[in-house]
Design an enzyme around this catalytic site. Structure first.
Site, PDB file in Angstrom:
ATOM      1  N   GLN A 175     -16.551   3.885 -23.089  1.00 39.63           N
ATOM      2  CA  GLN A 175     -15.804   5.150 -23.166  1.00 39.63           C
ATOM      3  C   GLN A 175     -15.224   5.371 -24.557  1.00 39.63           C
ATOM      4  O   GLN A 175     -15.098   6.509 -25.012  1.00 39.63           O
ATOM      5  CB  GLN A 175     -14.695   5.172 -22.110  1.00 39.63           C
ATOM      6  CG  GLN A 175     -15.221   5.173 -20.693  1.00 39.63           C
ATOM      7  CD  GLN A 175     -16.152   6.355 -20.450  1.00 39.63           C
ATOM      8  OE1 GLN A 175     -15.802   7.490 -20.745  1.00 39.63           O
ATOM      9  NE2 GLN A 175     -17.349   6.072 -19.947  1.00 39.63           N
ATOM     10  N   LEU A 213       3.853   0.526 -34.309  1.00 39.29           N
ATOM     11  CA  LEU A 213       2.548   0.078 -33.803  1.00 39.29           C
ATOM     12  C   LEU A 213       2.142   0.828 -32.529  1.00 39.29           C
ATOM     13  O   LEU A 213       2.891   0.842 -31.550  1.00 39.29           O
ATOM     14  CB  LEU A 213       2.609  -1.435 -33.524  1.00 39.29           C
ATOM     15  CG  LEU A 213       1.297  -2.086 -33.115  1.00 39.29           C
ATOM     16  CD1 LEU A 213       0.316  -2.102 -34.278  1.00 39.29           C
ATOM     17  CD2 LEU A 213       1.548  -3.506 -32.612  1.00 39.29           C
ATOM     18  N   ARG A 234       1.204  -8.761 -47.644  1.00 44.50           N
ATOM     19  CA  ARG A 234       0.594  -7.598 -46.982  1.00 44.50           C
ATOM     20  C   ARG A 234       0.572  -6.404 -47.919  1.00 44.50           C
ATOM     21  O   ARG A 234      -0.370  -5.610 -47.925  1.00 44.50           O
ATOM     22  CB  ARG A 234       1.400  -7.220 -45.731  1.00 44.50           C
ATOM     23  CG  ARG A 234       1.098  -8.059 -44.525  1.00 44.50           C
ATOM     24  CD  ARG A 234       1.730  -7.464 -43.269  1.00 44.50           C
ATOM     25  NE  ARG A 234       1.676  -8.416 -42.188  1.00 44.50           N
ATOM     26  CZ  ARG A 234       0.607  -8.620 -41.414  1.00 44.50           C
ATOM     27  NH1 ARG A 234      -0.493  -7.923 -41.597  1.00 44.50           N
ATOM     28  NH2 ARG A 234       0.646  -9.522 -40.456  1.00 44.50           N
ATOM     29  N   ILE A 273      -2.379  -5.457 -39.337  1.00 45.35           N
ATOM     30  CA  ILE A 273      -1.213  -4.574 -39.244  1.00 45.35           C
ATOM     31  C   ILE A 273      -0.948  -4.017 -40.636  1.00 45.35           C
ATOM     32  O   ILE A 273      -0.904  -4.764 -41.622  1.00 45.35           O
ATOM     33  CB  ILE A 273       0.005  -5.342 -38.702  1.00 45.35           C
ATOM     34  CG1 ILE A 273      -0.276  -5.699 -37.245  1.00 45.35           C
ATOM     35  CG2 ILE A 273       1.274  -4.502 -38.829  1.00 45.35           C
ATOM     36  CD1 ILE A 273       0.842  -6.429 -36.558  1.00 45.35           C
ATOM     37  N   LEU A 274      -0.825  -2.711 -40.721  1.00 40.74           N
ATOM     38  CA  LEU A 274      -0.676  -2.047 -42.015  1.00 40.74           C
ATOM     39  C   LEU A 274       0.795  -1.824 -42.332  1.00 40.74           C
ATOM     40  O   LEU A 274       1.609  -1.582 -41.436  1.00 40.74           O
ATOM     41  CB  LEU A 274      -1.427  -0.716 -41.982  1.00 40.74           C
ATOM     42  CG  LEU A 274      -2.940  -0.902 -41.765  1.00 40.74           C
ATOM     43  CD1 LEU A 274      -3.597   0.395 -41.316  1.00 40.74           C
ATOM     44  CD2 LEU A 274      -3.604  -1.442 -43.018  1.00 40.74           C
ATOM     45  N   GLY A 314     -17.993  -3.481 -35.072  1.00 42.33           N
ATOM     46  CA  GLY A 314     -18.156  -2.135 -35.606  1.00 42.33           C
ATOM     47  C   GLY A 314     -18.897  -1.181 -34.685  1.00 42.33           C
ATOM     48  O   GLY A 314     -19.481  -0.203 -35.141  1.00 42.33           O
ATOM     49  N   HIS A 373      -7.224   2.491 -29.579  1.00 40.34           N
ATOM     50  CA  HIS A 373      -6.565   1.344 -28.965  1.00 40.34           C
ATOM     51  C   HIS A 373      -7.097   1.200 -27.540  1.00 40.34           C
ATOM     52  O   HIS A 373      -7.170   2.192 -26.804  1.00 40.34           O
ATOM     53  CB  HIS A 373      -5.044   1.567 -28.945  1.00 40.34           C
ATOM     54  CG  HIS A 373      -4.306   0.412 -28.372  1.00 40.34           C
ATOM     55  ND1 HIS A 373      -4.121  -0.776 -29.062  1.00 40.34           N
ATOM     56  CD2 HIS A 373      -3.733   0.235 -27.162  1.00 40.34           C
ATOM     57  CE1 HIS A 373      -3.451  -1.623 -28.292  1.00 40.34           C
ATOM     58  NE2 HIS A 373      -3.208  -1.030 -27.134  1.00 40.34           N
TER      59      HIS A 373
END
Ligand code: GRF
Length: 199
Positions: free
Chosen positions: A181, A152, A69, A100-101, A12, A117
């Protein structure tokens, strides 16, 4: 007031960076936005401790408790929707959320679902980005903040940061350089999205 709900699965650190920026830059007063909740699919996600210490609402929606899911995503959407208010739907920020949604979930939050990402998209969507960049002999690497779409790692790019790849790099050292970064650009991109979508 725009509620921000952050989804995590692990350390987190991006969530922490966003929470700190929200205090430092007074998002509540200046952007009428507020980090309101942190939700994890793992009860042992280390970031939950930080969130609780900050007095943020936290919730765990354990993906292992659901057989599909779709059922998991429905429970997750229901938890997030507690932070929607009539005037203003919540902004949903994926920060190291390792699930993965489903397209249905993405559609529910269309236009208000952000992700970070650890590559310079469209290069290296998916997993193991740093090792893949090393294997390809890349001279630079980086991170991308983007809108989430059903495909994705392919939504509109909001921000990117570039770092050098050094000859002695391992996936771990490169990943650490990229992560610093991420902590800079993710809060900026969230603030930029909020400014572009005022309450
Ligand atoms: C970050 O590198 C992020 O880009 C990727 O997972 C990592 C999460 O780190 N999706 P943290 O949980 O924010 O520390």
């Amino acid at each position: 007031m725009r509620n921000i709900v952050i989804l995590i699965s692990g350390a987190g650190s991006n969530m922490e960076a966003i929470v700190h920026a929200s205090h430092r830059d007074q998002w509540r007063d200046k952007l009428r936005a507020n980090v309101s909740a942190v939700i994890s699919n793992r009860a042992d996600a280390a970031g939950l401790q930080f969130a609780r210490a900050q007095g943020l609402a936290t919730a765990v929606v354990d993906h292992k408790a659901f057989s599909t899911r779709e059922a998991f995503d429905a429970a997750l959407a229901s938890e997030i929707s507690k932070f929607d208010n009539a005037q203003c739907p919540a902004l949903v920020v994926l920060a190291g959320f390792l699930r993965i949604l489903t397209p249905g979930f993405v559609q529910t939050f269309n236009g208000r679902l952000l992700n970070i990402h650890p590559s310079l998209l469209p290069a290296f969507p998916g997993l193991n980005t740093h090792q893949r960049a090393l294997d390809e002999g890349c001279k630079v690497a980086g991170a991308t903040v983007h809108m989430v779409t059903p495909a994705l790692d392919q939504g509109a790019i909001l921000a990117q940061a570039v770092v050098p790849v050094l000859p002695e790099d391992t996936a771990a050292t490169l990943g650490a350089r990229v992560l610093t970064q991420e902590h800079r650009i993710y809060p900026q991109a969230v603030a930029g999205w909020i400014r572009a979508n005022p309450v």
